[in-house]
Design a protein around this motif. Sequence first.
Motif, PDB file in Angstrom:
ATOM      1  N   ILE A 129      -1.604 -13.514 -10.312  1.00 43.63           N
ATOM      2  CA  ILE A 129      -1.127 -13.372  -8.944  1.00 43.63           C
ATOM      3  C   ILE A 129      -0.661 -11.942  -8.713  1.00 43.63           C
ATOM      4  N   TRP A 130      -0.763 -11.503  -7.472  1.00 47.02           N
ATOM      5  CA  TRP A 130      -0.289 -10.191  -7.050  1.00 47.02           C
ATOM      6  C   TRP A 130       0.765 -10.383  -5.976  1.00 47.02           C
ATOM      7  N   THR A 131       1.643  -9.421  -5.870  1.00 46.35           N
ATOM      8  CA  THR A 131       2.614  -9.438  -4.779  1.00 46.35           C
ATOM      9  C   THR A 131       1.873  -9.273  -3.464  1.00 46.35           C
ATOM     10  N   TRP A 132       2.532  -9.620  -2.383  1.00 52.18           N
ATOM     11  CA  TRP A 132       1.882  -9.485  -1.078  1.00 52.18           C
ATOM     12  C   TRP A 132       1.536  -8.028  -0.801  1.00 52.18           C
ATOM     13  N   GLN A 133       2.382  -7.095  -1.269  1.00 50.06           N
ATOM     14  CA  GLN A 133       2.118  -5.671  -1.041  1.00 50.06           C
ATOM     15  C   GLN A 133       0.835  -5.225  -1.744  1.00 50.06           C
ATOM     16  N   ASP A 134       0.679  -5.635  -3.016  1.00 52.41           N
ATOM     17  CA  ASP A 134      -0.525  -5.259  -3.757  1.00 52.41           C
ATOM     18  C   ASP A 134      -1.773  -5.890  -3.149  1.00 52.41           C
ATOM     19  N   ALA A 135      -1.640  -7.123  -2.686  1.00 51.37           N
ATOM     20  CA  ALA A 135      -2.777  -7.801  -2.064  1.00 51.37           C
ATOM     21  C   ALA A 135      -3.193  -7.090  -0.774  1.00 51.37           C
ATOM     22  N   VAL A 136      -2.220  -6.700   0.039  1.00 52.49           N
ATOM     23  CA  VAL A 136      -2.537  -5.990   1.293  1.00 52.49           C
ATOM     24  C   VAL A 136      -3.211  -4.657   0.987  1.00 52.49           C
ATOM     25  N   LYS A 137      -2.700  -3.910   0.010  1.00 49.73           N
ATOM     26  CA  LYS A 137      -3.317  -2.623  -0.369  1.00 49.73           C
ATOM     27  C   LYS A 137      -4.768  -2.829  -0.803  1.00 49.73           C
ATOM     28  N   ALA A 138      -5.011  -3.882  -1.598  1.00 46.79           N
ATOM     29  CA  ALA A 138      -6.370  -4.149  -2.078  1.00 46.79           C
ATOM     30  C   ALA A 138      -7.305  -4.529  -0.925  1.00 46.79           C
ATOM     31  N   VAL A 139      -6.791  -5.275   0.046  1.00 45.62           N
ATOM     32  CA  VAL A 139      -7.608  -5.647   1.211  1.00 45.62           C
ATOM     33  C   VAL A 139      -7.948  -4.405   2.016  1.00 45.62           C
ATOM     34  N   ILE A 140      -6.954  -3.582   2.274  1.00 47.14           N
ATOM     35  CA  ILE A 140      -7.172  -2.375   3.077  1.00 47.14           C
ATOM     36  C   ILE A 140      -8.123  -1.406   2.379  1.00 47.14           C
ATOM     37  N   SER A 141      -8.039  -1.322   1.061  1.00 46.07           N
ATOM     38  CA  SER A 141      -8.932  -0.423   0.322  1.00 46.07           C
ATOM     39  C   SER A 141     -10.294  -1.069   0.032  1.00 46.07           C
ATOM     40  N   ASP A 142     -10.527  -2.292   0.517  1.00 46.97           N
ATOM     41  CA  ASP A 142     -11.798  -2.995   0.409  1.00 46.97           C
ATOM     42  C   ASP A 142     -12.203  -3.285  -1.038  1.00 46.97           C
ATOM     43  N   ARG A 143     -11.191  -3.559  -1.899  1.00 47.30           N
ATOM     44  CA  ARG A 143     -11.469  -3.910  -3.295  1.00 47.30           C
ATOM     45  C   ARG A 143     -11.577  -5.418  -3.501  1.00 47.30           C
ATOM     46  N   VAL A 144     -11.157  -6.199  -2.484  1.00 42.72           N
ATOM     47  CA  VAL A 144     -11.154  -7.654  -2.606  1.00 42.72           C
ATOM     48  C   VAL A 144     -11.674  -8.295  -1.325  1.00 42.72           C
TER      49      VAL A 144
END
Length: 186
Positions: free
Chosen positions: A27-42
């Motif tokens: 699991i990732w924190t919500w902050q890490d998940a948002v960063k990954a979405v914005i950077s198009d890694r997930v």
Amino acid sequence: MNTALNNCPALVLNADFRPLSYFPLSIWTWQDAVKAVISDRVSVLSEYETEVHSPSFTMALPSVIALRDYIRPSRQPAFTRFNVFLRDKLTCQYCGTGFNAQELTFDHVIPRSQGGRTTWENVVTACSPCNLRKGGRTPEQAHMPLRRAVRQPSTYLLQENGRSFPPNFLHESWNDYLYWDMELER
């Protein structure tokens, strides 16, 4: 920090839609998940109802995400205290009692004082009373037989054992991605 946001971790799946690990659950924190979405890694597979806002942007927090690039699992698991506990299913290998990880220690089957090494094949999970009772003796010398043969586990075995210890937090959106090989409810 908003406590409601901290209760919104994202389940992280590999590109094959399997969790990167079961225990500890990936699991990732919500902050890490948002960063990954914005950077198009997930890719976002499921979302919470909770949203985050900026002056120009609103986004529902992801509850399940999948990596775009596949990460090959390690063939050999790392030799760590917790992986020894996981191999042994958080159970003392002398008395057979299950414990929380914080209540366990590990024991050298052949004590280091007798030339035993710190390897998968010579270290087992033990509770403190059994570890103290065994002392610097072998299981045979202490008349404390092991519950099962000791060997190096596969990554697959650790994953399977980890699946039997669900984390304290399971969001309903995670169920379709976790226990996919369990019998479906009728």
